[in-house]
Design a protein around this motif. Structure first.
Motif, PDB file in Angstrom:
ATOM      1  N   GLY A   1       2.249   6.681  -6.832  1.00 18.73           N
ATOM      2  CA  GLY A   1       1.176   7.536  -7.300  1.00 18.73           C
ATOM      3  C   GLY A   1      -0.039   6.797  -7.833  1.00 18.73           C
ATOM      4  N   TYR A   2      -0.166   5.516  -7.530  1.00 19.65           N
ATOM      5  CA  TYR A   2      -1.314   4.751  -8.012  1.00 19.65           C
ATOM      6  C   TYR A   2      -2.574   4.978  -7.176  1.00 19.65           C
ATOM      7  CZ  TYR A   2       1.896   2.119 -10.962  1.00 19.65           C
ATOM      8  OH  TYR A   2       2.833   1.759 -11.887  1.00 19.65           O
ATOM      9  N   ILE A   3      -2.421   5.289  -5.890  1.00 18.67           N
ATOM     10  CA  ILE A   3      -3.577   5.491  -5.015  1.00 18.67           C
ATOM     11  C   ILE A   3      -3.396   6.778  -4.225  1.00 18.67           C
ATOM     12  CG2 ILE A   3      -4.156   3.041  -4.794  1.00 18.67           C
ATOM     13  CD1 ILE A   3      -2.674   2.934  -2.174  1.00 18.67           C
ATOM     14  N   THR A   4      -4.491   7.262  -3.663  1.00 19.57           N
ATOM     15  CA  THR A   4      -4.448   8.490  -2.862  1.00 19.57           C
ATOM     16  C   THR A   4      -4.011   8.159  -1.437  1.00 19.57           C
ATOM     17  OG1 THR A   4      -6.744   8.293  -2.176  1.00 19.57           O
ATOM     18  CG2 THR A   4      -6.311   9.490  -4.229  1.00 19.57           C
TER      19      THR A   4
ATOM     20  N   ALA B   1       0.834  -1.200   0.000  1.00 18.37           N
ATOM     21  CA  ALA B   1       0.000   0.000   0.000  1.00 18.37           C
ATOM     22  C   ALA B   1       0.876   1.260   0.000  1.00 18.37           C
ATOM     23  CB  ALA B   1      -0.934  -0.002   1.208  1.00 18.37           C
ATOM     24  N   PHE B   2       1.935   1.254   0.774  1.00 21.38           N
ATOM     25  CA  PHE B   2       2.811   2.425   0.806  1.00 21.38           C
ATOM     26  C   PHE B   2       3.639   2.561  -0.473  1.00 21.38           C
ATOM     27  CE2 PHE B   2       1.885   2.341   5.356  1.00 21.38           C
ATOM     28  CZ  PHE B   2       1.558   3.678   5.538  1.00 21.38           C
ATOM     29  N   PHE B   3       4.026   1.449  -1.065  1.00 27.02           N
ATOM     30  CA  PHE B   3       4.717   1.525  -2.355  1.00 27.02           C
ATOM     31  C   PHE B   3       3.790   2.059  -3.443  1.00 27.02           C
ATOM     32  CE2 PHE B   3       7.774  -1.812  -0.735  1.00 27.02           C
ATOM     33  CZ  PHE B   3       8.829  -0.923  -0.619  1.00 27.02           C
ATOM     34  N   ALA B   4       2.508   1.657  -3.389  1.00 25.17           N
ATOM     35  CA  ALA B   4       1.534   2.170  -4.361  1.00 25.17           C
ATOM     36  C   ALA B   4       1.303   3.661  -4.153  1.00 25.17           C
ATOM     37  CB  ALA B   4       0.221   1.403  -4.246  1.00 25.17           C
ATOM     38  N   LEU B   5       1.350   4.119  -2.908  1.00 23.93           N
ATOM     39  CA  LEU B   5       1.212   5.562  -2.633  1.00 23.93           C
ATOM     40  C   LEU B   5       2.412   6.321  -3.198  1.00 23.93           C
ATOM     41  CD1 LEU B   5      -0.237   7.918  -1.161  1.00 23.93           C
ATOM     42  CD2 LEU B   5       1.209   7.380   0.802  1.00 23.93           C
ATOM     43  N   LYS B   6       3.607   5.806  -2.966  1.00 22.82           N
ATOM     44  CA  LYS B   6       4.807   6.474  -3.479  1.00 22.82           C
ATOM     45  C   LYS B   6       4.844   6.485  -5.006  1.00 22.82           C
ATOM     46  CE  LYS B   6       6.993   7.759   0.158  1.00 22.82           C
ATOM     47  NZ  LYS B   6       7.249   9.159   0.409  1.00 22.82           N
TER      48      LYS B   6
END
Length: 102
Positions: free
Chosen positions: A46-49, A39-44
């Motif tokens: 830019g895939y999720i808010t 989840a944090f990699f996806a945030l970094k």
């Protein structure tokens, strides 16, 4: 009922079930922490808010912690059960040894 019959019936059923539950829980622990990190990699990336990241990471984090605690408790209880049975056998031998002397 002698000590040997008690230990034979309890040692064959309980630790195996506890070991299976413990290893399954540790599997959920790994999945939970992997989802937390993902989840944090996806945030970094830019895939999720940010709000979505915290919601997903919270759910997976709780799942990882619950798996860790349940797995550690079950596997630790299995080790404790085996040790307790060994001490019971040892104590029965000691009791019979001192019982003959008196």
């Amino acid at each position: 009922m002698t000590v040997s019959t008690i230990t034979e019936t309890t040692s064959t059923k309980r630790p195996l079930r506890l070991r299976i539950i413990g290893l399954t829980a540790l599997g959920f622990c790994v999945i939970g922490y992997a989802g937390f990190a993902a989840a944090f990699f996806a945030l970094k990336a830019g895939y999720i808010t940010t709000a979505t990241c915290f919601a997903i990471a919270g759910v997976f984090g709780v799942m990882g912690e619950a798996g860790l605690w349940v797995g550690a408790a079950c596997l630790g209880l299995g080790i404790y059960t085996r040790r307790r049975e060994k001490f019971a056998r040892w104590g029965a031998r000691l009791k019979s040894l001192f019982g003959r002397a008196s």
